[in-house]
Design a protein around this motif. Structure first.
Motif, mmCIF file in Angstrom:
data_model
loop_
_atom_site.group_PDB
_atom_site.id
_atom_site.type_symbol
_atom_site.label_atom_id
_atom_site.label_comp_id
_atom_site.label_asym_id
_atom_site.label_seq_id
_atom_site.Cartn_x
_atom_site.Cartn_y
_atom_site.Cartn_z
ATOM 1 N N LYS A 36 0.832 -1.197 0.000
ATOM 2 C CA LYS A 36 0.000 0.000 0.000
ATOM 3 C C LYS A 36 0.870 1.253 0.000
ATOM 4 C CE LYS A 36 -3.988 -1.921 2.479
ATOM 5 N NZ LYS A 36 -4.830 -1.747 3.677
ATOM 6 N N SER A 38 0.076 4.120 1.248
ATOM 7 C CA SER A 38 -0.001 4.763 2.558
ATOM 8 C C SER A 38 0.984 4.129 3.536
ATOM 9 C CB SER A 38 -1.423 4.666 3.115
ATOM 10 O OG SER A 38 -1.852 3.309 3.181
ATOM 11 N N ASP A 39 1.107 2.791 3.504
ATOM 12 C CA ASP A 39 2.047 2.101 4.396
ATOM 13 C C ASP A 39 3.487 2.487 4.067
ATOM 14 O OD1 ASP A 39 -0.080 0.888 5.595
ATOM 15 O OD2 ASP A 39 0.130 -1.009 4.527
ATOM 16 N N ASP A 43 6.196 4.157 6.507
ATOM 17 C CA ASP A 43 7.451 3.445 6.771
ATOM 18 C C ASP A 43 8.667 4.317 6.463
ATOM 19 O OD1 ASP A 43 6.084 1.236 7.585
ATOM 20 O OD2 ASP A 43 6.215 0.172 5.676
ATOM 21 N N GLU A 49 1.525 8.032 10.997
ATOM 22 C CA GLU A 49 0.278 7.376 10.614
ATOM 23 C C GLU A 49 -0.949 8.137 11.101
ATOM 24 O OE1 GLU A 49 -1.859 2.970 10.644
ATOM 25 O OE2 GLU A 49 -0.384 3.446 12.175
ATOM 26 N N GLN A 89 -8.631 -5.800 6.615
ATOM 27 C CA GLN A 89 -8.367 -4.938 7.772
ATOM 28 C C GLN A 89 -9.588 -4.067 8.075
ATOM 29 O OE1 GLN A 89 -4.644 -2.786 7.667
ATOM 30 N NE2 GLN A 89 -3.444 -4.594 7.155
ATOM 31 N N THR A 105 -9.252 0.678 7.167
ATOM 32 C CA THR A 105 -8.048 1.468 6.916
ATOM 33 C C THR A 105 -8.134 2.178 5.562
ATOM 34 O OG1 THR A 105 -6.935 -0.451 5.969
ATOM 35 C CG2 THR A 105 -6.587 -0.038 8.308
ATOM 36 N N SER A 131 -4.608 1.099 10.936
ATOM 37 C CA SER A 131 -4.544 -0.351 10.746
ATOM 38 C C SER A 131 -4.151 -1.070 12.029
ATOM 39 C CB SER A 131 -3.542 -0.686 9.634
ATOM 40 O OG SER A 131 -2.254 -0.188 9.966
ATOM 41 N N GLU A 132 -3.231 -0.482 12.802
ATOM 42 C CA GLU A 132 -2.795 -1.127 14.044
ATOM 43 C C GLU A 132 -3.946 -1.278 15.025
ATOM 44 O OE1 GLU A 132 0.457 -0.457 17.672
ATOM 45 O OE2 GLU A 132 0.360 0.950 15.986
#
Length: 571
Positions: A36, A38-39, A43, A49, A89, A105, A131-132
Motif C-alpha cells: 500500500k 499509505s504504508d 514506513d 500514521e 483490515q 483502513t 490499521s494497528e
C-alpha cells in the motif's frame, strides 16, 4: 471509481504534507516491491500514521474513530467472518437497522465494501481507523477458534476445587492521554518536587518503583538508599511519562527498556540527569542518575585519600607511559579518580583522549568520545581510531573484554599513558583477572605500572558527632588493640537536621595501591595466585582497604560500622 492511491496523492500534495520528490520515491518503491502506498509513506517516515489518517478523514469526509476507546459487542463483531476482517483490515463496530458501521483502513476500497455487503446482506457505512488499532480490535473482540476444543475437554474433566483470586488491575490511560497529562501543571510540579528534594539531600540516584498497591521513591544518599515520601500509585504512569518527555523517550513504548538524559537548572545549579526506564511486574521502573558538576571534586588531593597514598598516586600519574588500573565495585568512585588523574596531568603540551560509556563530565581541553555499540562504535573500535589521533594520554572508561585490554596494553607499550577501570574488589585480584582474560603475564609486567583498589566511605556528620565506648565483645571479635582504642576512641553521628538524621554527611575515598616491584613481577610471571601476590605486596608496604578504613575510623572521620559495611575481612 477513485482509488485510495489517487485520492491520497491528491490530498498529500495539495496539503503540502509531502513533496513531489518524496511521493515519487514512495511510488517507485511501490512499483518494485508492491504494498500500500499509505504504508510505504509511513514506513519512510515522511508522515506519521495518525497524521495520515487525520488527513484522509478530513479530505474524504469520512469520520475518524479511536477504537482503543470504543467497546465492540461480540454479536456485532461476528457479523463479518474473522478471515474477511483480517484480509481487508476491517471490523464492524455498530448496527442500526439494515446498516452496519465498518471501521476500515481504506474507506475507498469498493471491493471490500461490496464483498462484505453481499456476504452479510447489510448496507455498509464506512469510517476510518489506523490499521494497528483495527488489527488489535480483531484479536480482542473475535472469539477464540479453540473454544470448541476446550469445551469438549471441560466436559470430560471433573469440576475443579481451585478458587482464583481476582487481582485489581490498573486501568492505564491511552498514549494520547499520557502525553497530554504529562504536560499538565500538577504532574510537572510533582516530578519537579522529587528532583528538587533529591538535589537538596545530595542524592546521587533516584529510584521510582511501582509496587502492587503503592509507589515507592528512594534516594541514594552517600551510597545508601533511603525511602522517601511518595505520590499515590495512581500518579505513577503520569510521572514516568513526564520523565520520558523530558528525556526525549518514546511515551507510547511500555514493553522495552529505554535510556535517555536531560539537563535542568535546579536550585541555581545546572545538573545533568541520566535516565533508565525498564518494564517491571507492576509497571515501569525509573532510575535517574544525578550528575551535579558543582559537587564533583576532581582534585587528587581532595578525594580523601591518606597522606601516604596521594604522593604515590601523583608519582605514577606523571609516568610518561604505561597502564594504570583503578578497581572497585560499581559506585566506588573509580571514574572520579580517573578524571582526577586527567586533571593532574593535563597540560597544553599533551593530547588527552577518553573513551567512555557514557561521558559523565565534560572536561575542558580534553577530547571525550561516547561509545555507541548499536552502530559499531565500541571501546575497541574507538581505541583503534584514537591511536591514530596522536594521543599522549588515553582514558578507557572500562575494560570489559580481551579485545579492549589487548589494545590498551599495546598502547601502553608504544609510549602512551593508558588509564582504565576494572571490576575487581582488590588490587591483587586485578592481576589475576587480566591473566584470566587471556593477557600474557609478560605483557602485564611490561605495561602495568600500578593498580589502585578503592571504596567510598561515609563521613561522620560534623554537627552531631559524638564519642562512644566500644563493647568488649566487638573489640575481641575484631582483634582491636585496646591501647590504641583507649588513646583514640571511636566516634559516631547521633543524627540531626544537617545530615537528615543519618549521622553521616559526605563521602571520602580509601585506597590500596599495588605497585609492581621486581618481586611482584616475578610472581606475575609465574602466574601466582591472588593471595600470594597480596602477601608480597603487604611485605613491601601496601596497606589493605580494611587497614586504611580502620585508620580513618580511629581518626574520628568515619565510623567502625561504616568500615565493616564497605570492606571485607580479606580486604
Amino acid at each position: 471509481m477513485v482509488s485510495l492511491k489517487e485520492r491520497l496523492t491528491e490530498l498529500l500534495i495539495n496539503n503540502k504534507l509531502i513533496t513531489q520528490e518524496q511521493l515519487n520515491q514512495a511510488l517507485d518503491i511501490q512499483s518494485k516491491k508492491g504494498g500500500k502506498l499509505s504504508d510505504i509513506i509511513v514506513d519512510l517516515k515522511f508522515i506519521k500514521e495518525h497524521e495520515l489518517i487525520s488527513v484522509l478523514s478530513e479530505g474524504l469526509g469520512v469520520p475518524l474513530i479511536d477504537l482503543k476507546r470504543f467497546k465492540i459487542e461480540y454479536e456485532i463483531a461476528k457479523i463479518v467472518p474473522i478471515d474477511i476482517a483480517r484480509r481487508y483490515q476491517i471490523i464492524p463496530i455498530s448496527k442500526m437497522g439494515d446498516t452496519i458501521t465498518l471501521a476500515m483502513t481504506d474507506p475507498l476500497n469498493i471491493f471490500a465494501i461490496d464483498h462484505v455487503g453481499a456476504l452479510t446482506g447489510y448496507k455498509i457505512n464506512p469510517i476510518i481507523s489506523p490499521s494497528e488499532d483495527i488489527l488489535q480490535a480483531i484479536e480482542l473482540y473475535y472469539p477464540d477458534t479453540t473454544k470448541g476444543v476446550v469445551d469438549n475437554l471441560v466436559q470430560e474433566i471433573a469440576v475443579s476445587s481451585i478458587e482464583f483470586i481476582k487481582e485489581d488491575r490498573e486501568i492505564l490511560p491511552t498514549d494520547q492521554e499520557l502525553d497530554r497529562i504529562s504536560h499538565d501543571p500538577p504532574v510537572i510540579k510533582i516530578t519537579n518536587m522529587i528532583l528538587e528534594e533529591a538535589i537538596k539531600k545530595r542524592a546521587s540516584d533516584i529510584l521510582i518503583e511501582p509496587w502492587d498497591k503503592k509507589l515507592r521513591v528512594r534516594f541514594r544518599i552517600d551510597g545508601v538508599l533511603h525511602e522517601e515520601k511518595a505520590p499515590p500509585k495512581s500518579m505513577h504512569t503520569f510521572i514516568v511519562s513526564r520523565v520520558k518527555v523530558m528525556s526525549n523517550l518514546n511515551v507510547a513504548e511500555h514493553r522495552l527498556p529505554q535510556d535517555g538524559r536531560f539537563k535542568a537548572n535546579i536550585l541555581g545549579r545546572k545538573i545533568d540527569f541520566r535516565v533508565s526506564v525498564i518494564p517491571s511486574s507492576f509497571g515501569e521502573k525509573v532510575a535517574i542518575r544525578i550528575l551535579d558538576k558543582s559537587q564533583a571534586v576532581l582534585d587528587i588531593e581532595k578525594l580523601g585519600f591518606s597522606e601516604e597514598t596521594v604522593p604515590k598516586l601523583k608519582k605514577v600519574a606523571k609516568s610518561p607511559h604505561g597502564m594504570i588500573l583503578v578497581c572497585g565495585p560499581t559506585g566506588s568512585g573509580k571514574t572520579t579518580t580517573l578524571y582526577s588523574f586527567l586533571k593532574l596531568v593535563d597540560t597544553p603540551e599533551k593530547n588527552i583522549v577518553t573513551v567512555e560509556d557514557p561521558v559523565e563530565y565534560q572536561l575542558e581541553g580534553i577530547n571525550q568520545v561516547t561509545v555507541r555499540p548499536e552502530i559499531g562504535l565500541t571501546f575497541a573500535s574507538s581505541l583503534r581510531s584514537i591511536l591514530r589521533q596522536d594521543p599522549n594520554v588515553i582514558m578507557i572508561g572500562e575494560i570489559r573484554d580481551y579485545e579492549t585490554v589487548d589494545i590498551a596494553i599495546k598502547s601502553a607499550l608504544t609510549g602512551h599513558l593508558a588509564l582504565s577501570t576494572l571490576h575487581t574488589t582488590t588490587s591483587s585480584g586485578a592481576i589475576v583477572r587480566l591473566i584470566n582474560m587471556g593477557v600474557e603475564p609478560y605483557l602485564i609486567n611490561s605495561s602495568l605500572i600500578c593498580v589502585l583498589a578503592q571504596r567510598l566511605i561515609r563521613k561522620i556528620c560534623f554537627y552531631c558527632k559524638e564519642k562512644y565506648a566500644l563493647e568488649k565483645e566487638i573489640t575481641d571479635t575484631l582483634r582491636l588493640n585496646t591501647g590504641i582504642i583507649e588513646k583514640y576512641g571511636f566516634f559516631r553521628g547521633k543524627g540531626c537536621a544537617h545530615c537528615f538524621n543519618t549521622g553521616y554527611s559526605g563521602r571520602m575515598g580509601i585506597a590500596e595501591i599495588l605497585l609492581l616491584s621486581a618481586k611482584i613481577r616475578e610472581l606475575i610471571l609465574s602466574r601466582a595466585q591472588e593471595h600470594i601476590i597480596k602477601q608480597e605486596a603487604r611485605k613491601e608496604g601496601m596497606r589493605t582497604l580494611r587497614e586504611e578504613g580502620m585508620e580513618q575510623a580511629l581518626k574520628g572521620i568515619t565510623t567502625l560500622q561504616e568500615i565493616l559495611r564497605v570492606t571485607a575481612p580479606d580486604e
